[in-house]
Design a protein around this motif. Structure first.
Motif, PDB file in Angstrom:
ATOM      1  N   GLU A  67      48.563  35.645  41.532  1.00 54.06           N
ATOM      2  CA  GLU A  67      47.622  36.495  42.241  1.00 54.06           C
ATOM      3  C   GLU A  67      48.211  36.947  43.570  1.00 54.06           C
ATOM      4  O   GLU A  67      48.145  38.111  43.942  1.00 54.06           O
ATOM      5  CB  GLU A  67      46.307  35.741  42.514  1.00 54.06           C
ATOM      6  N   ARG A  68      48.832  35.986  44.259  1.00 61.78           N
ATOM      7  CA  ARG A  68      49.391  36.267  45.574  1.00 61.78           C
ATOM      8  C   ARG A  68      50.506  37.307  45.469  1.00 61.78           C
ATOM      9  O   ARG A  68      50.593  38.231  46.258  1.00 61.78           O
ATOM     10  CB  ARG A  68      49.918  34.966  46.183  1.00 61.78           C
TER      11      ARG A  68
ATOM     12  N   ARG B 258      48.753  30.298  38.541  1.00 59.67           N
ATOM     13  CA  ARG B 258      47.906  31.490  38.525  1.00 59.67           C
ATOM     14  C   ARG B 258      47.655  31.983  39.946  1.00 59.67           C
ATOM     15  O   ARG B 258      47.699  33.175  40.223  1.00 59.67           O
ATOM     16  CB  ARG B 258      46.575  31.179  37.833  1.00 59.67           C
ATOM     17  N   ALA B 259      47.403  31.043  40.860  1.00 54.21           N
ATOM     18  CA  ALA B 259      47.146  31.430  42.251  1.00 54.21           C
ATOM     19  C   ALA B 259      48.372  32.124  42.820  1.00 54.21           C
ATOM     20  O   ALA B 259      48.274  33.135  43.514  1.00 54.21           O
ATOM     21  CB  ALA B 259      46.793  30.190  43.077  1.00 54.21           C
ATOM     22  N   ASP B 260      49.556  31.610  42.473  1.00 54.36           N
ATOM     23  CA  ASP B 260      50.811  32.194  42.928  1.00 54.36           C
ATOM     24  C   ASP B 260      50.963  33.607  42.375  1.00 54.36           C
ATOM     25  O   ASP B 260      51.368  34.532  43.087  1.00 54.36           O
ATOM     26  CB  ASP B 260      51.962  31.290  42.462  1.00 54.36           C
TER      27      ASP B 260
ATOM     28  N   ARG C  32      50.867  39.549  43.133  1.00 53.18           N
ATOM     29  CA  ARG C  32      50.327  40.850  42.785  1.00 53.18           C
ATOM     30  C   ARG C  32      49.653  41.458  43.994  1.00 53.18           C
ATOM     31  O   ARG C  32      49.810  42.542  44.371  1.00 53.18           O
ATOM     32  CB  ARG C  32      49.321  40.690  41.647  1.00 53.18           C
TER      33      ARG C  32
END
Lengths: 266, 364
Positions: A263-264, A259-261, A266
């Protein structure tokens, strides 16, 4: 905004934070306590306790197989639900939620009825030399039954997030439906599908109720922890339970990273 | 080449009802309509992405029922380009390309060579549309469907890309159907204008004809006709000469117009002279603002309709000025060049004479 409105809104925030903290504490405390008390010993036991090692391996392998089964049938089903309008779609979607709602021992009994040696399916499998109940196949069946609906619903969302017009453009550029799906939708929904698989895997690992009805032996970790609790008491169950909690943290961590990836990107 | 007959289709809240469109091979058709008219839905049905519930689509005489999109030879460019974000610009253009030569040709024509190594995310809206055009054309389709393809381009780039699309359309004899909400674009590009609103075709024909002779008052207002007057036909042919004093006074002027087709139209306090065939049941007169002249004296010209009035509003829009003149309580809008409006020293309250030819009055 006047001073009173500000102070009211702050009061609301404080009340919400307090209520939320209580719930979080209730959720986190047992897990933290478990890993804190039994974690070190659980890890230490991995070296000496062969039964625990085997159970962990069996759990991970069966969960992986169940996830693969869920993906194999689940991706096409998710695509249909996301892209096609057909009669009975709403009913089908509701049926998919059913396994999430029935108590898991009940699911196990239902599966036993379907796959047991006296049933048509179970009998036929047995005639073909394939025993389901009391073998890893039973574990996989139980895990797939309770976890596959999670996969389908998460995969449906992942596919629906990819605008259908990408597929449409690919079709006008010469792709068959399958080719357009493979070249466009699959890579664009890939991250979401991976997340769906992780959630499914985690759910499969944590299953107990349905598995214990179908296959008590060989034991997965959840069954082993229950077995040790009933036959040897808490002190023996603790390291096993802690090891299972640690195993469950693996997909959770991967999911967070994914999920963090996203976000990055986007 | 494209023959859509009695098409009915729906997608979400957009519905097409009994839509027919005919475009000859090598033709350039422009579908004009407001947002929600069903323009994109029409393109998706032709491309085969949406199954119609009734009606047929033919390309080059072949009924396309059951023919999948990939076998139709139709290129589609959406308004928002829909470049594949996980592929490079190069791979996007080459995605369905006929051959390497086709890729090179479109890359050169649309000037996308400098973009080829870029990531799709880094492109501007205009650049995306260029790449999407190149991607569709690299397949060498027989038919090109364009959904507002120039909307994200800046004005200078838009004119240039329009020229390139026009040139390719001519060079490849590419049958093209474009969707726009911009009337000017329809006039600039199309051989055929199709007006779509609320899922129905209101009118179709050469753009000049559609603009000059709207079929209904709704079409007239839709296309921005400023003066649409309600009234009724009082007489036509020779009988018109006997109708009312206005007509009798100007009897001499009828010599330059076909007297047998002269029509008198009464709209409240105004009596208008028109000429030509009157559709049955015509209850509206349409006069485009650019057909009305405004002068400050009674100088005689050949215009058949002439009214004294008073200026109520003067609004300059760059080179054009819209002047609203009230004639016996009826507002008439004239479009003048800003230069001549200044020469006439027009301002609210001034008495003027407005005039327009009988030819300029379109009854519908």
């Amino acid at each position: 905004m006047d001073a009173r409105a500000v102070s009211t809104s702050r009061l609301v925030s404080i009340a919400a934070a307090l209520a939320g903290s209580l719930l979080l504490l209730f959720l986190a405390a047992p897990v933290i306590g478990l890993v804190g008390v039994g974690g070190a010993e659980g890890l230490a036991r991995l070296g000496s306790d062969a039964e625990l090692r085997d159970a962990l391996l069996l759990t991970a392998l069966c969960a992986t197989a169940a996830t693969a089964c869920a993906a194999l049938g689940g991706v096409p089903l998710a695509w249909l639900l996301a892209r096609r309008d057909f009669p009975g779609r709403a009913v089908l979607a509701a049926c998919l939620d059913l396994p999430l709602l029935i108590p898991h021992p009940v699911a196990g009994i239902a599966l036993l009825l379907l796959l047991g040696r006296d049933s048509a399916v179970g009998g036929a499998a047995l005639a073909a030399g394939l025993r389901i109940v009391g073998t890893p196949l039973g574990i996989i069946a139980a895990m797939a039954f309770v976890a596959a609906p999670l996969f389908v619903s998460a995969a449906r969302e992942a596919i629906a997030r990819v605008d259908a017009r990408y597929e449409g453009v690919a079709r006008t550029l010469g792709d068959t439906p399958w080719r357009a799906f493979r070249r466009i939708t699959l890579p664009l929904a890939g991250r979401g599908l991976l997340a769906a698989a992780l959630v499914t895997w985690a759910r499969a690992v944590s299953e107990f109720g349905a598995i214990v009805v179908l296959t008590y032996n060989p034991k997965v970790v959840s069954v082993l922890s229950y077995d040790r609790l009933t036959s040897h008491g808490l002190s023996e169950a603790l390291p096993v339970a802690a090891a299972l909690a640690v195993l469950a943290l693996v997909p959770l961590t991967l999911l967070r990273a994914l999920r963090a990836d996203a976000e990055r990107v986007r | 080449m494209i023959a859509v007959e009695s098409l009915t289709a729906s997608k979400g809240r957009f519905t097409l009802r009994d839509v027919s469109v005919a475009l000859p091979a090598g033709g350039y058709g422009v579908v004009i309509g407001p947002a929600g008219a069903g323009k994109t839905t029409l393109l998706e049905v032709i491309a085969g992405l949406l199954r119609p519930s009734a009606g047929t689509v033919r390309l080059g005489g072949t009924d396309l029922r059951g023919v999948p999109p990939e076998a139709r030879g139709v290129g589609l460019v959406y308004q928002h380009a829909f470049l594949f974000p996980h592929l490079s610009v190069q791979d996007n253009v080459a995605y369905g390309a006929a051959d390497a030569a086709a890729v090179r040709e479109v890359v050169d024509r649309f000037g996308v060579a400098p973009l080829l190594d870029r990531a799709v995310e880094s492109l501007s809206g205009g650049e995306r549309q260029l790449v999407a055009l190149a991607r569709a054309l690299a397949r060498r389709p027989r038919v090109l469907l364009l959904d507002e393809p120039f909307s994200a381009l800046d004005p200078r780039r838009r004119a240039q890309v329009r020229r390139e699309v026009r040139a390719l359309h001519a060079a490849w004899a590419l049958t093209t159907l474009q969707v726009t909400h911009d009337f000017a674009e329809a006039g600039l590009l199309g051989d055929q204008a199709i007006l779509l609103d609320g899922g129905r075709v209101l009118q179709a024909g050469p753009p000049a004809e559609v603009f000059r002779r709207p079929a209904t008052p709704y079409v007239a207002e839709f296309l921005g006709a400023e003066n649409v007057l309600v009234g009724e036909v009082r007489g036509s042919g020779d009988a018109a000469g006997a109708m009312g004093a206005d007509a009798a006074v100007d009897a001499a002027a009828t010599a330059d117009e076909d007297a047998t087709r002269a029509v008198v139209f009464a709209s409240g306090p105004l009596t208008l002279h028109a000429v030509g065939d009157v559709p049955p049941g015509a209850r509206h007169a349409v006069i485009r603002a650019e057909e009305i002249t405004v002068s400050r004296d009674q100088a005689h010209d050949s215009a058949r309709n002439r009214f004294a009035g008073r200026v109520v509003e003067v609004a300059a829009h760059g080179p054009l000025t819209r002047v609203t003149v009230e004639v016996r309580g009826v507002p008439l809008v004239a479009a003048l060049t800003t230069h001549s409006a200044r020469d006439l020293r027009l301002e609210p309250g001034i008495a003027v004479v407005v005039s327009f030819k009988a030819m300029a009055v379109h009854l519908c």
